[in-house]
Design a protein around this motif. Structure first.
Motif, PDB file in Angstrom:
ATOM      1  N   SER A  42      14.562 -38.968  24.164  1.00 49.12           N
ATOM      2  CA  SER A  42      13.339 -39.027  23.362  1.00 49.12           C
ATOM      3  C   SER A  42      12.663 -40.381  23.537  1.00 49.12           C
ATOM      4  CB  SER A  42      13.674 -38.798  21.880  1.00 49.12           C
ATOM      5  OG  SER A  42      14.356 -39.916  21.351  1.00 49.12           O
ATOM      6  N   SER A  44      11.954 -42.336  21.250  1.00 49.16           N
ATOM      7  CA  SER A  44      12.557 -43.297  20.316  1.00 49.16           C
ATOM      8  C   SER A  44      13.902 -43.805  20.792  1.00 49.16           C
ATOM      9  CB  SER A  44      12.712 -42.641  18.937  1.00 49.16           C
ATOM     10  OG  SER A  44      13.526 -41.485  19.024  1.00 49.16           O
ATOM     11  N   ASP A 101      10.493 -32.681  21.519  1.00 45.39           N
ATOM     12  CA  ASP A 101       9.077 -32.710  21.145  1.00 45.39           C
ATOM     13  C   ASP A 101       8.860 -33.967  20.303  1.00 45.39           C
ATOM     14  OD1 ASP A 101       6.482 -32.326  20.385  1.00 45.39           O
ATOM     15  OD2 ASP A 101       6.749 -30.255  19.720  1.00 45.39           O
ATOM     16  N   ASP A 102       8.441 -35.051  20.973  1.00 44.38           N
ATOM     17  CA  ASP A 102       8.283 -36.330  20.276  1.00 44.38           C
ATOM     18  C   ASP A 102       7.148 -36.281  19.264  1.00 44.38           C
ATOM     19  OD1 ASP A 102      10.305 -38.139  21.408  1.00 44.38           O
ATOM     20  OD2 ASP A 102       9.287 -37.750  23.300  1.00 44.38           O
ATOM     21  N   LYS A 103       6.119 -35.502  19.551  1.00 37.13           N
ATOM     22  CA  LYS A 103       4.994 -35.442  18.626  1.00 37.13           C
ATOM     23  C   LYS A 103       5.404 -34.853  17.286  1.00 37.13           C
ATOM     24  CE  LYS A 103       1.349 -35.094  22.140  1.00 37.13           C
ATOM     25  NZ  LYS A 103       0.239 -34.251  22.655  1.00 37.13           N
ATOM     26  N   LYS A 104       6.158 -33.801  17.315  1.00 34.62           N
ATOM     27  CA  LYS A 104       6.573 -33.134  16.082  1.00 34.62           C
ATOM     28  C   LYS A 104       7.951 -33.586  15.619  1.00 34.62           C
ATOM     29  CE  LYS A 104       3.748 -29.029  16.820  1.00 34.62           C
ATOM     30  NZ  LYS A 104       2.897 -29.315  15.647  1.00 34.62           N
ATOM     31  N   GLN A 105       8.537 -34.573  16.314  1.00 30.58           N
ATOM     32  CA  GLN A 105       9.825 -35.140  15.910  1.00 30.58           C
ATOM     33  C   GLN A 105      10.892 -34.058  15.758  1.00 30.58           C
ATOM     34  OE1 GLN A 105      10.437 -38.865  15.087  1.00 30.58           O
ATOM     35  NE2 GLN A 105       8.953 -38.497  16.712  1.00 30.58           N
ATOM     36  N   ASN A 152       0.865 -30.023  28.009  1.00 32.10           N
ATOM     37  CA  ASN A 152      -0.245 -30.455  27.161  1.00 32.10           C
ATOM     38  C   ASN A 152      -1.568 -29.981  27.770  1.00 32.10           C
ATOM     39  OD1 ASN A 152       1.402 -31.913  25.313  1.00 32.10           O
ATOM     40  ND2 ASN A 152       1.576 -33.545  26.844  1.00 32.10           N
ATOM     41  N   LYS A 156      -4.516 -27.224  23.304  1.00 31.78           N
ATOM     42  CA  LYS A 156      -3.239 -26.830  22.727  1.00 31.78           C
ATOM     43  C   LYS A 156      -2.092 -27.275  23.626  1.00 31.78           C
ATOM     44  CE  LYS A 156      -5.068 -22.654  20.485  1.00 31.78           C
ATOM     45  NZ  LYS A 156      -4.931 -21.178  20.382  1.00 31.78           N
ATOM     46  N   THR A 157      -0.911 -27.124  23.064  1.00 35.95           N
ATOM     47  CA  THR A 157       0.322 -27.409  23.800  1.00 35.95           C
ATOM     48  C   THR A 157       1.059 -26.094  24.045  1.00 35.95           C
ATOM     49  OG1 THR A 157       0.535 -29.598  22.821  1.00 35.95           O
ATOM     50  CG2 THR A 157       2.525 -28.639  23.765  1.00 35.95           C
ATOM     51  N   GLU A 197       3.667 -23.853  18.324  1.00 33.96           N
ATOM     52  CA  GLU A 197       3.103 -24.215  17.026  1.00 33.96           C
ATOM     53  C   GLU A 197       3.541 -23.198  15.970  1.00 33.96           C
ATOM     54  OE1 GLU A 197       1.473 -26.981  16.886  1.00 33.96           O
ATOM     55  OE2 GLU A 197       1.259 -27.326  19.039  1.00 33.96           O
TER      56      GLU A 197
END
Length: 1649
Positions: A42, A44, A101-105, A152, A156-157, A197
């Motif tokens: 990730s 992080s 999925d780093d955007k949605k953690q 991406n 949308k993704t 989503e």
């Protein structure tokens, strides 16, 4: 039921230790207990690794944060277990999708369980998750492919997934599910554009429906035979790329343009085949790929391609993706894509060549570092190769960045640390490592740093070290951080002049300069200093006046010192400003003291290079210029040729000054000097060379004629060939001066160790050329070349070289000569350097005290080592050398010194180039041989050596048996068989006396002799004179008179003997051909004397209770005989605690494991404990079954080393518990299906035995199945029919409901004893009227009805015959001369007589017990017939034929499946074994077959067949037991997978059923296959069956007493139990154990045992 099993304690302990090791381990590595499936990183810094059944969350430095178990689950390929087309089983979870999925953690994980559905986990704690219900997101089969990646789009993704399609013809669908509607197939598509989503669990989450536009999927064509394996997918800009392998076409690539709508994206579907220039027709596969998108050039893809079936043939290719984007939109025939045409496009590699070739490439990852491309390649032998490629697509520098010690393959692409670009994550099969992308810190100097050609590394000017860019301050300034692109920009300090000569004498000034990079850092007031490096003495000091140079002036005194210094002088020049100092050591030549170099080929060039002056005419180096105007150019040899006129012409450069000075020159070659003549100012010629050796490359030099040591510069080491014509690859000539090539045909060894020195032998033709040979070794992966000059030219076909140490891997070696520099293809070969060698296993591990046993060593790379040493760990100074035989290392075990006691010891091994390794082994006492026997058989001598039983497991090659001879060497006896207690060998002669033999086992020798009887000499002295007198008397008195009579008598006896042989052979033949099963068996099956359930169970649980052995009171009577009154037992806290503890599954399992660890907990204790446990929980068989299942799995986990031995014995509690459990659950099936065939077989065997004579004392019979019980020396006998009348109602009405007035016809033999006749009479009675009528034989007498008073028939009376040896012969039917059809009355005995033990020992029947080894007939009147035992072996076969139908009926009743429903117990046990085999990934089907055999036939049916008294109320005689053992052996052989080769020496018990066994084996395999194809039992079905069984036999056993017996063990081992419970964190039970102990203490005070 999808309930996960609890995480085992050992796994948690493993992870804790791994995490602790990670904290202190500088390597930053985490090891997993199972194989890795996937890895993701990730933004992080979290690292996620999926293995089989587990998911790990690690921190950036690979410390364990969370470990989550993901399997196994009880599953099948259907949504419901009931009615599923395939059996549900414990299914391991193999991770297929791991997407961060780093955007949605969050983290998306999908595997092979839950029908491919996914879980959505929190990014920072994966133990928190939500289950999604959408199925078939991931493929269900471990070998079917799945890829997934986020895309991406503009708005949308997407989540792009691709799975291997599992159509009707797919190999991934179970055969039983093909065409079955219960199989969950999904929608059949293969590529999906999913919606990530929405809320987890909603139908839209991960859905692929695009509303009114339909489904965003690509489906395969129906019925098209293709298998698609997806490899990888990625996004670049607005394009999606997917790589796959199709078994019909090859490696494919798919491209789609990302649109707003997913269905619109699919309409841009384009496909092409990756073209590979390889030839040969093999199928090509793509293994891995990496996207490369430099900032100033089009994007392209690196792909690894491999030849199918040839993993060594792999190569790296680059493909231009920009070019592929321009292809027309089309697809292959096996895809269904709307509005597109079918095509067959190809995508060609850049330049149509491979970028890098190497064997075993598996994975590739890429990084862009400024203008360079850096690739990281994983190989199948554990190497991580780093490639550097420049902007011109040229490979600059391949290196091996890291090597795995275990050499395990690197399948996964390396992942890069997103928080630290200097590190990457390397994932192998069982571990992940965090490594630096480059070893910058290992380079000491700037030159080393830049010449490493590593884009990650650069020279940090201010810190003066090689570092990563972000480790250097102000690295964005080119002055502070210098990269590999600036090879000549290293900070250096230089000065002029560079030599001490006449110019320095005039100026006495040095000018110090720095490189341009360093010059920009220097400010005003910088100080420059020059010192002598030897003693740091200052030569001069100066100051920078400008930014260009620093003048440093010398004093006269200092200059004089320098002029007198010996050449050369090392001077340190430094520049200092602020706090920085830069210095350089420079070698300065003193031209006043310099000497002309005469030992190399470039003396002039070396002089000019040093800064001095060269005088051509004088051929010397000096401090002042010479008069020649062209001194700055050195004369040198340019080339040489053999002119057609046969003279040698040499062309010179800058030689005009030599010609003008009339310098005479000579040609020097091959040690010869020839006069050279000037042709012009640049050419000389010499006479034709006289070659001493025609097979040579000849170096050419030109020297001064006045001094042959004055050599004209020859920088290129010019050579000529000794041939008339020269070829490019020619290096030598034949004697006819014809140029011929030298060829290397092979090298050996082809594998060598990378850590030791090895001599390489090179074989070929024409190899004795040149003055010296050099071997070059170039790495096939890193392209690093090393060489060895240590080569010896042996002859024309042989060269030997000492190899240098280098890294492991495959290398190319090339043999060159003299000045050769180009690799010759005909002199190259492939050599493999192996990694470290080590031992993995030794066998055998059991030795005898005298030593000498061969120990075989197994390990890795042992074929390349030169030496293995072995010693007992306690004697490190007494080591022995091991030897190699056929590439296998063998060590001879040392002897155990007399002061040491045999037992467990440690043996140390040292492999050359490796560390010491220790292995445990056991020493036993030497084998004990105490006697031998010999038998002459067909001119061969069979010797049997008797030995004491031991655990040595001697092999034939380890034992030697010799027969000493008076003359000549001893004869060796060929060993044919070795068992625990005997050794058999065969001597191919029968005329050699064998008074003694020698048995050797290694160095141990035993001599065995046959003792001579003590009275032999005395007998010989008496017999010889007597025989002599008799002989003389007969000879003198009756020679002529008796000769004729003797001849007639001899002929008569021979005719009689021949007649007897003919009759016996004919009788055996007729009996075999006419034998049938005409047994008169029980007519009423309802009268079979079955034991009831509880007595059957007791005899099975405690077989020792029926043997008269001393047993505890509970063992002798565990059955409830009368109902207990309610409330009889008072409540007791200790007993209640005991009951509660034993009802706790965790406690009970822990208790059993602790007890089995105690040395005094014997096998008898284990069996009784299991039986007590079975009785104690008989009313709760569901709980008992759960305990059994858990213990079975624990036992299987402990038996991983030798899985085929599992459940073979009864040495553990669970094995005896399994026997008891199966017996209870199989009682109903046994009584309903198998009981009647078994009873009929037993009755038939009894009748068969009684059909012929049976010796009443020994029990041996003429008709039997066992050779050991064969009665072969017996007189003739006849069968009589007797009419028996029963008058038994004297006192007790035995059968008031029977009509006993009708005589019963019974067959007896005239050789039967009265007791045997009585048994046959009542056996006939029972068969007719049933076993409900029972009589005691001792209470019955037989009376013979005669005309006068009836005669009582008894075995012994006053008429019994007493033999000469005092033996009394039992009375027989023939003894009383009872005629056929005689009437016999069975009456109640009035006076009982009993034979005492002493008299019983003096009785005989058919065999006289004279000899222990030879059967002697009881003497009869008249002549005795000659008997041979082997003539009666046909009786065994005739008995087998008579019983054959009964045996087959029994066998087939056991392995038949009535109504297609096998017993529940069998299905349950087989389900457990099947699940464990799957979990342990056992690929050998034999292991599962053996497990089933050991758990059912061996553990239950053999026990029932050999012990029918467990099932029926009958008595088993030893003879009956021996016959049942033969049948039981045939039954067991039917389940065996091995086939035995039988011969004339094989036991008859094995030969008897040899032809039937193969047919039985086929039936057994069909039986196993039938059960395996059935669906698994559900827990509800099994619990219902067990509950019914418990209720059916409720209150039949003393369950509470059994609890107390179990409690005794808890009391005995309470200390060990409390300690174990405390260690496992359940010490709260210790208080209860104290109560149990008090309970037993109180009962013991009351006299309780």
């Amino acid at each position: 039921m999808n309930r996960l099993k609890d995480v085992p304690l050992y796994l948690l302990l493993f992870h804790s230790l791994a995490a602790l090791a990670t904290e202190v381990n500088p390597e930053e590595m985490f090891r997993f207990p199972s194989r890795t499936n996937n890895i993701a990183v990730s933004a992080s810094g979290k690292v996620f690794v999926a293995t089989e059944n587990f998911l790990y969350q690690l921190n950036q430095r690979l410390g364990l944060e969370v470990c989550e178990r993901t399997g196994p689950l009880l599953e099948g390929p259907c949504t419901e277990q009931l009615g599923c087309c395939a059996k549900w089983k414990e299914t391991a979870n193999v991770n297929k999708i791991l997407v961060v999925d780093d955007k949605k953690q969050r983290v998306l994980t999908c595997g092979t369980v839950r029908l491919g559905a996914c879980k959505v986990r929190e990014l920072h704690n994966i133990s928190r998750y939500q289950n999604d219900s959408l199925k078939n997101v991931a493929s269900l089969h471990p070998e079917a492919s799945t890829i997934a990646f986020l895309v991406n789009g503009p708005m949308k993704t997407y989540l792009v997934t691709a799975v291997t399609p599992t159509g009707k013809s797919s190999r991934f669908i179970p055969d039983t599910c093909k065409g079955n509607r219960t199989y969950y197939e999904g929608n059949g598509a293969t590529i999906f554009l999913r919606n990530p989503e929405g809320r987890v669990g909603d139908p839209t989450f991960l859905g692929f429906n695009d509303g009114a536009h339909g489904d965003a999927v690509v489906s395969p064509q129906d019925n098209y035979p293709v298998e698609l394996q997806y490899v990888q997918g990625f996004q670049w800009q607005s394009h999606i790329y997917i790589l796959l392998n199709a078994n019909t076409s090859g490696p494919e690539i798919i491209c789609m343009d990302i649109k707003d709508r997913r269905t619109s994206t699919l309409q841009s579907f384009a496909q092409a085949t990756l073209f590979c220039p390889w030839r040969g027709g093999q199928a090509i596969r793509v293994l891995s790929s990496a996207l490369i998108h430099p900032s100033h050039s089009p994007a392209f893809m690196a792909a690894i391609l491999s030849q199918q079936g040839h993993p060594e043939n792999t190569a790296l290719y680059f493909y231009n993706l920009s070019q592929f984007n321009e292809y027309r939109k089309c697809h292959k025939v096996y895809f269904m894509v709307k509005n597109e045409e079918v095509c067959n496009e190809f995508l060609y590699p850049i330049n149509n060549i491979s970028m890098f070739n190497h064997s075993g490439l598996l994975s590739v990852s890429a990084r862009i570092v400024r203008d360079w491309i850096v690739l990281f390649l994983g190989t199948d032998d554990g190497q991580l190769i780093k490639l550097v490629i420049d902007g011109n697509m040229k490979l600059i520098h391949p290196t091996v960045l890291f090597e795995l010690k275990e050499e395990t393959p690197i399948h996964h692409r390396v992942m890069f640390d997103k928080l630290d670009s200097n590190h990457l994550y390397l994932t192998s099969e069982t571990e992940v490592r965090r490594l630096k992308v480059a070893p910058c810190d290992q380079y000491i100097s700037c030159t080393d740093c830049l010449s490493a050609l590593d884009p990650f590394c650069g020279w940090c000017t201010l810190k003066k070290r090689c570092s990563f860019e972000n480790e250097c301050e102000n690295s964005n300034h080119t002055v502070h951080w210098i990269t590999m692109a600036e090879q000549n920009s290293c900070p250096r300090v230089t000065f002029t002049p560079s030599a001490i000569d006449y110019s320095l004498n005039s100026a006495k000034l040095f000018k110090i300069e720095v490189t341009e990079k360093l010059r920009t850092l220097i400010k005003e007031n910088a100080i420059c200093t020059m010192r002598k490096a030897r003693n740091k003495e200052v030569i001069c000091i100066g100051k920078y006046t400008n930014a260009n140079d620093c003048p440093c002036r010398l004093s006269n005194n200092i200059y004089t010192q320098l002029e007198n210094e010996p050449d050369p002088i090392i001077i340190e020049a430094s520049v200092e400003f602020s706090s920085l100092k830069f210095s350089t050591n420079v070698t300065v030549h003193n031209c006043y003291k310099i000497a002309t170099v005469r030992l190399n080929n470039v003396p002039c060039s070396e002089c000019i290079k040093s800064g001095c002056h060269w005088c051509v005419a004088e051929h010397k180096c000096t401090h002042t210029p010479c008069n020649q105007t062209a001194e700055q150019f050195c004369p040198q040899v340019d080339k040489a040729t053999l002119h057609p006129t046969k003279d040698l012409r040499i062309f010179l450069k800058h030689a005009k000054v030599l010609n003008d000075s009339n310098i005479r020159l000579n040609c020097k070659f091959n040690g010869q000097l020839l006069v050279a003549n000037w042709i012009d100012s640049s050419t000389i010629h010499c006479l034709q060379p006289q070659f001493k050796d025609e097979r040579r490359i000849i170096p050419v030099n030109v020297v001064h004629a006045t001094n042959s040591t004055d050599v004209i510069d020859n920088p290129n080491n010019i050579t000529v060939y000794s041939c008339d014509t020269q070829k490019p690859d020619c290096v030598f000539c034949t004697s006819e001066r014809i140029c011929t090539e030298s060829v290397v045909t092979k090298i050996y060894p082809v594998r060598v160790s990378s850590s030791g020195t090895t001599t390489l032998t090179i074989v070929g033709s024409g190899l004795n050329v040149g003055l010296k040979a050099v071997l070059y070794i170039r790495g096939m992966s890193d392209h690093i070349t090393v060489k060895t000059n240590n080569c010896t030219i042996e002859n024309d076909t042989l060269v030997r070289c000492i190899l240098p140490k280098t890294t492991h891997g495959k290398k190319t070696v090339c043999l060159l000569y003299d000045s050769e520099s180009q690799f010759m293809s005909n002199r190259t070969a492939v050599l493999e350097y192996t990694s470290q060698s080590f031992i993995t296993k030794i066998h055998p591990t059991v030795l005898w005290a005298s030593g000498g046993r061969n120990i075989t060593i197994n390990g890795k790379n042992l074929d390349v080592i030169k030496q293995v040493q072995m010693w007992l760990s306690e004697d490190p100074n007494k080591w022995t050398e091991c030897s190699v035989n056929n590439r296998t290392w063998i060590c001879v075990a040392p002897s155990l010194e007399s002061r040491r006691i045999p037992g467990n010891h440690s043996m140390s091994f040292l492999v050359s180039g490796s560390k010491k390794q220790d292995f445990p082994l056991t020493y036993h006492h030497d084998p004990v041989f105490y006697n031998f026997t010999k038998i002459i058989d067909d001119k061969q001598l069979l010797i049997t050596v008797l030995k004491k039983k031991d655990n040595l497991c001697l092999q034939r090659e380890e034992v030697k048996i010799y027969v000493p001879r008076d003359k000549g060497d001893p004869l060796e006896c060929n060993i044919t068989e070795i068992t625990e207690d005997k050794i058999k060998c065969l001597l191919l002669t029968s005329d050699t006396p064998v008074p003694k033999i020698e048995v050797t086992v290694g160095p141990y020798k035993a001599v065995l002799t046959k003792p001579v009887p003590s009275k032999l000499i005395f007998i010989v002295l008496i017999v010889i004179p007597v025989m002599l007198v008799i002989f003389i008397s007969i000879y003198c008195w009756a020679t002529s008179r008796k000769a004729k009579q003797f001849s007639q008598s001899l002929n008569s006896q021979m005719e009689l003997l021949e007649s007897q042989f003919r009759n016996q052979i004919r009788e055996g033949f007729v009996e075999l051909q006419t034998e049938g099963s005409d047994m008169q068996l029980l007519e009423d099956s309802g009268s079979i004397p079955f034991l009831d359930y509880k007595h059957f169970a007791v005899r099975t649980f405690f077989p020792e209770s029926g043997n008269g052995a001393s047993v505890p009171s509970f063992v002798s009577d565990p059955i409830v005989t009368a109902p207990q009154a309610p409330g009889k037992d008072k409540p007791n806290e200790g007993f209640d605690t005991l009951t509660n503890f034993l009802s706790n599954e965790q406690f009970l399992v822990t208790l059993i494991h602790i007890l089995e660890q105690q040395k005094d907990f014997s096998i008898k204790d284990r069996c009784r404990f299991a039986s007590f446990l079975t009785i104690a929980f008989h009313s709760n068989l569901v709980y008992l079954t759960r305990i059994l299942d858990r213990l079975l799995k624990d036992l299987m986990d402990q038996s991983t080393a030798q899985p085929k031995l599992l459940l073979r014995g009864t040495e553990t509690v669970v094995e005896k518990l399994l026997t008891n459990w199966v017996s209870l659950c199989m009682y109903g099936f046994l009584r309903e299906s198998v009981g009647e065939p078994l009873f009929k077989l037993v009755s038939a065997i009894k009748q068969r035995i009684n059909l012929g004579p049976v010796d009443a004392i020994s029990g041996k019979a003429l008709y039997t199945l066992n050779e050991d019980w064969l009665l072969w020396q017996v007189t003739d006998f006849n069968t009589l029919k007797l009419n028996v009348i029963f008058q038994l109602s004297t006192e007790v009405e035995y059968g008031s409901d029977l009509d006993l007035s009708c005589p019963l016809e019974v067959d007896v033999l005239d050789c039967d004893t009265i007791g045997q006749a009585k048994e046959k009479i009542f056996e006939t009675f029972f068969n007719k009227y049933g076993y409900s009528q029972r009589f005691q034989m001792k209470d019955i007498d037989l009376e013979l009805i005669k005309n006068g008073p009836n005669q009582i028939l008894q075995d012994i009376d006053q008429t019994s015959q007493v033999l000469e040896n005092g033996m009394t012969k039992l009375n027989t039917i023939g003894h009383y001369r009872i005629p056929a059809a005689a009437s016999i009355v069975a009456i109640k005995r009035v006076n009982s007589s009993k034979i005492d033990g002493e008299s019983e020992n003096k009785l005989c029947h058919l065999i006289s017990p004279h000899s222990e080894f030879v059967e002697n007939p009881v003497p009869e009147q008249g002549k005795q017939k000659f008997k041979v035992k082997e003539m009666y072996l046909t009786k065994l076969l005739s008995s087998k034929v008579a019983l054959h139908s009964f045996v087959e009926t029994l066998f087939r009743s056991i392995w038949s499946i009535p109504n297609n429903k096998p017993p529940m117990a069998i299905r349950h046990v087989f389900d457990i074994l099947q699940a464990q085999a799957y979990n342990k990934k056992l690929t050998d089907p034999d292991v599962l077959h053996i497990w089933k055999t050991n758990s059912l036939p061996l553990r239950f049916w053999i026990n029932i067949i050999k012990n029918p008294q467990f099932v029926f109320d009958i008595e088993k005689t030893p003879h009956l037991d021996s016959c049942l053992s033969v049948i039981a052996q045939a039954f067991m052989d039917s389940f065996s997978l091995s086939s035995h080769q039988l011969g004339k020496h094989s036991p008859t018990n094995k030969v008897l059923y040899a032809r039937d066994i193969p047919h039985y084996k086929d039936e057994v395999k069909h039986y196993y296959r039938q059960i395996a194809d059935m669906a698994s039992l559900t827990e509800e079905e099994m619990e219902k069956f067990l509950t019914e069984e418990s209720k059916k036999h409720e209150n039949e056993f003393k369950e509470k007493d059994a609890m107390v017996e179990l409690g005794k063990y808890i009391q005995k081992y309470s200390v060990q139990l409390e300690s174990k419970l405390e260690n496992e964190g359940i010490q709260e039970m210790n208080e209860g154990i104290s109560k149990i102990r008090e309970f037993f203490d109180r009962r013991s005070k009351c006299g309780w045992e």
